[in-house]
Design an enzyme around this catalytic site. Structure first.
Site, PDB file in Angstrom:
ATOM      1  N   ASP A  28       1.357  -0.388   9.395  1.00 27.92           N
ATOM      2  CA  ASP A  28       1.659   0.856  10.122  1.00 27.92           C
ATOM      3  C   ASP A  28       3.164   1.148  10.050  1.00 27.92           C
ATOM      4  O   ASP A  28       3.587   2.264   9.696  1.00 27.92           O
ATOM      5  CB  ASP A  28       1.200   0.652  11.579  1.00 27.92           C
ATOM      6  CG  ASP A  28       1.118   1.941  12.366  1.00 27.92           C
ATOM      7  OD1 ASP A  28       1.325   3.019  11.791  1.00 27.92           O
ATOM      8  OD2 ASP A  28       0.839   1.863  13.590  1.00 27.92           O
TER       9      ASP A  28
ATOM     10  N   ILE B  16       0.821  -1.216   0.000  1.00 31.06           N
ATOM     11  CA  ILE B  16       0.000   0.000   0.000  1.00 31.06           C
ATOM     12  C   ILE B  16       0.856   1.268   0.000  1.00 31.06           C
ATOM     13  O   ILE B  16       0.432   2.305  -0.490  1.00 31.06           O
ATOM     14  CB  ILE B  16      -0.995  -0.024   1.193  1.00 31.06           C
ATOM     15  CG1 ILE B  16      -2.192   0.877   0.898  1.00 31.06           C
ATOM     16  CG2 ILE B  16      -0.330   0.347   2.502  1.00 31.06           C
ATOM     17  CD1 ILE B  16      -3.364   0.667   1.847  1.00 31.06           C
TER      18      ILE B  16
ATOM     19  N   TYR C 108      -3.993  -7.914  14.802  1.00 37.24           N
ATOM     20  CA  TYR C 108      -5.233  -7.895  15.584  1.00 37.24           C
ATOM     21  C   TYR C 108      -6.129  -9.111  15.353  1.00 37.24           C
ATOM     22  O   TYR C 108      -7.211  -9.213  15.941  1.00 37.24           O
ATOM     23  CB  TYR C 108      -6.000  -6.586  15.337  1.00 37.24           C
ATOM     24  CG  TYR C 108      -5.398  -5.362  16.030  1.00 37.24           C
ATOM     25  CD1 TYR C 108      -4.296  -5.483  16.876  1.00 37.24           C
ATOM     26  CD2 TYR C 108      -5.937  -4.102  15.848  1.00 37.24           C
ATOM     27  CE1 TYR C 108      -3.751  -4.371  17.503  1.00 37.24           C
ATOM     28  CE2 TYR C 108      -5.399  -2.983  16.492  1.00 37.24           C
ATOM     29  CZ  TYR C 108      -4.300  -3.122  17.312  1.00 37.24           C
ATOM     30  OH  TYR C 108      -3.777  -2.021  17.935  1.00 37.24           O
TER      31      TYR C 108
ATOM     32  N   ASN D 162      -2.684   1.904  15.637  1.00 37.38           N
ATOM     33  CA  ASN D 162      -3.153   1.593  17.003  1.00 37.38           C
ATOM     34  C   ASN D 162      -3.539   2.911  17.667  1.00 37.38           C
ATOM     35  O   ASN D 162      -3.321   3.994  17.111  1.00 37.38           O
ATOM     36  CB  ASN D 162      -2.089   0.829  17.795  1.00 37.38           C
ATOM     37  CG  ASN D 162      -0.801   1.612  17.913  1.00 37.38           C
ATOM     38  OD1 ASN D 162      -0.771   2.701  18.480  1.00 37.38           O
ATOM     39  ND2 ASN D 162       0.287   1.076  17.355  1.00 37.38           N
TER      40      ASN D 162
ATOM     41  N   SER E  69      -7.219  -4.802  10.690  1.00 40.05           N
ATOM     42  CA  SER E  69      -7.406  -5.724  11.837  1.00 40.05           C
ATOM     43  C   SER E  69      -7.068  -7.192  11.571  1.00 40.05           C
ATOM     44  O   SER E  69      -7.139  -7.998  12.491  1.00 40.05           O
ATOM     45  CB  SER E  69      -8.846  -5.682  12.393  1.00 40.05           C
ATOM     46  OG  SER E  69      -9.023  -4.559  13.227  1.00 40.05           O
ATOM     47  N   THR E  70      -6.730  -7.549  10.319  1.00 36.52           N
ATOM     48  CA  THR E  70      -6.565  -8.989  10.036  1.00 36.52           C
ATOM     49  C   THR E  70      -5.126  -9.489  10.181  1.00 36.52           C
ATOM     50  O   THR E  70      -4.840 -10.635   9.872  1.00 36.52           O
ATOM     51  CB  THR E  70      -7.085  -9.350   8.624  1.00 36.52           C
ATOM     52  OG1 THR E  70      -6.264  -8.702   7.644  1.00 36.52           O
ATOM     53  CG2 THR E  70      -8.522  -8.921   8.444  1.00 36.52           C
ATOM     54  N   GLY E  71      -4.231  -8.619  10.643  1.00 37.35           N
ATOM     55  CA  GLY E  71      -2.852  -9.038  10.896  1.00 37.35           C
ATOM     56  C   GLY E  71      -2.660  -9.247  12.385  1.00 37.35           C
ATOM     57  O   GLY E  71      -3.209 -10.175  12.975  1.00 37.35           O
TER      58      GLY E  71
HETATM   59  N1  AR6 Z   1       0.759  -3.056   2.278  1.00 33.83           N
HETATM   60  C1  AR6 Z   1      -0.467  -3.615   2.383  1.00 33.83           C
HETATM   61  N2  AR6 Z   1      -0.829  -4.437   3.380  1.00 33.83           N
HETATM   62  C2  AR6 Z   1       0.099  -4.722   4.314  1.00 33.83           C
HETATM   63  C3  AR6 Z   1       1.406  -4.177   4.303  1.00 33.83           C
HETATM   64  C4  AR6 Z   1       1.724  -3.316   3.223  1.00 33.83           C
HETATM   65  N3  AR6 Z   1       2.928  -2.735   3.095  1.00 33.83           N
HETATM   66  N4  AR6 Z   1       2.087  -4.657   5.383  1.00 33.83           N
HETATM   67  C5  AR6 Z   1       1.240  -5.481   6.040  1.00 33.83           C
HETATM   68  N5  AR6 Z   1       0.050  -5.533   5.414  1.00 33.83           N
HETATM   69  P1  AR6 Z   1      -1.495  -5.305  10.494  1.00 33.83           P
HETATM   70  P2  AR6 Z   1      -3.826  -4.845  12.230  1.00 33.83           P
HETATM   71  C6  AR6 Z   1      -1.183  -6.277   5.743  1.00 33.83           C
HETATM   72  O1  AR6 Z   1      -0.896  -6.238  11.479  1.00 33.83           O
HETATM   73  O2  AR6 Z   1      -4.174  -6.296  12.222  1.00 33.83           O
HETATM   74  C7  AR6 Z   1       0.453  -2.560  13.989  1.00 33.83           C
HETATM   75  O3  AR6 Z   1       1.562  -2.840  14.783  1.00 33.83           O
HETATM   76  C8  AR6 Z   1      -1.070  -7.464   6.653  1.00 33.83           C
HETATM   77  O4  AR6 Z   1      -0.571  -8.598   5.932  1.00 33.83           O
HETATM   78  O5  AR6 Z   1      -0.599  -4.330   9.837  1.00 33.83           O
HETATM   79  O6  AR6 Z   1      -4.930  -3.840  12.038  1.00 33.83           O
HETATM   80  C9  AR6 Z   1      -0.332  -1.357  14.479  1.00 33.83           C
HETATM   81  O7  AR6 Z   1       0.497  -0.384  15.070  1.00 33.83           O
HETATM   82  C10 AR6 Z   1      -2.526  -7.647   7.051  1.00 33.83           C
HETATM   83  O8  AR6 Z   1      -3.236  -8.304   6.016  1.00 33.83           O
HETATM   84  O9  AR6 Z   1      -2.698  -4.435  11.153  1.00 33.83           O
HETATM   85  C11 AR6 Z   1      -1.276  -1.956  15.464  1.00 33.83           C
HETATM   86  O10 AR6 Z   1      -0.673  -2.118  16.737  1.00 33.83           O
HETATM   87  C12 AR6 Z   1      -3.039  -6.204   7.123  1.00 33.83           C
HETATM   88  O11 AR6 Z   1      -2.065  -5.413   6.447  1.00 33.83           O
HETATM   89  C13 AR6 Z   1      -1.584  -3.298  14.883  1.00 33.83           C
HETATM   90  O12 AR6 Z   1      -0.457  -3.641  14.078  1.00 33.83           O
HETATM   91  C14 AR6 Z   1      -3.225  -5.684   8.540  1.00 33.83           C
HETATM   92  O13 AR6 Z   1      -2.231  -6.190   9.397  1.00 33.83           O
HETATM   93  C15 AR6 Z   1      -2.800  -3.270  14.002  1.00 33.83           C
HETATM   94  O14 AR6 Z   1      -3.107  -4.578  13.613  1.00 33.83           O
END
Ligand code: AR6
Length: 193
Positions: free
Chosen positions: A52, A29, A139, A42, A135-137
């Site tokens: 993030d 992204i 979280y 977060n 939220s699918t990583g």
């Molecule tokens: N581009 C697109 N999607 C991505 C990228 C990228 N560069 N990198 C990861 N993803 P997550 P959450 C996907 O964990 O579950 C953070 O530490 C990833 O594979 O990033 O909302 C924050 O600070 C997954 O499918 O976010 C919070 O503490 C999706 O993005 C916490 O993680 C979301 O995964 C939020 O957790």
């Protein structure tokens, strides 16, 4: 053979109403050259791992400064900053719910992330927005359920008056993209109206 009759004269030109669309791709992204990208942040808004971390690394330290000035963001809400060194002009920071079984308001909170992000975008006159799978990583929200909420909420929002005419779901994995493609295919390939 005699002369062919002339074809009927073409109907007068009438512009079509603006087409609102959404689609899903696999990618990073941070590389999306749209008006805004959404960050799955977060509540501190001070950075983290996953998407993030990637957004903050690419945007540079100015983004962290701007986020610090916002003083955090509750779950289910959204805030906006500039994109700094990102190709996108803006970053919309939203905080998804941590999955804990689905009975603690997770679906409503996740839905609110999409609604409020798109509302902020429209307030700024933003036309194109990329969403990660919020939220699918870290979280741990189950992808099938989260993607269904994402697609349904965006479809609904694009059916109402908004400046946004393109929403792109940017999936990190091929598996996530497949889930989104199935959902988008259920009612025509990504036409939002
Ligand atoms: N581009 C697109 N999607 C991505 C990228 C990228 N560069 N990198 C990861 N993803 P997550 P959450 C996907 O964990 O579950 C953070 O530490 C990833 O594979 O990033 O909302 C924050 O600070 C997954 O499918 O976010 C919070 O503490 C999706 O993005 C916490 O993680 C979301 O995964 C939020 O957790």
């Amino acid at each position: 053979m005699g002369e062919q009759p002339l074809p009927p004269s073409p109907a007068p030109y009438r512009p079509l109403p603006p087409m609102k669309q959404f689609d899903a791709i696999q990618g990073d992204i941070t590389q999306q050259r749209l008006d805004a990208i959404v960050n799955a942040a977060n509540t501190t808004l001070l950075g983290g791992g996953g998407v993030d971390g990637a957004i903050h690394r690419t945007a540079g330290p100015e983004l962290l400064e701007a986020c610090r000035a916002l003083g955090g963001c509750p779950t289910g809400e959204a805030r906006i900053t500039r994109g700094y060194r990102l190709p996108a002009k803006y970053v919309i920071h939203t905080v998804g719910p941590v999955w804990s079984g689905g009975r603690r308001g997770e679906p409503e909170l996740l839905r609110a992330c999409y609604v409020k992000s798109l509302r902020l975008a429209s307030e700024r006159g933003i036309k194109s927005v990329a969403f990660p799978s919020i939220s699918t990583g870290a979280y741990r929200y189950p992808i099938e359920q989260a993607a269904r909420i994402a697609v349904e909420t965006v479809r609904e929002a694009l059916g109402k008056p908004t400046s946004v005419d393109l929403v792109r779901f940017v999936c990190f994995s091929a598996g996530d993209l497949e889930v989104y493609r199935q959902l988008l295919g259920e009612r025509g390939a990504g036409s939002g109206t």
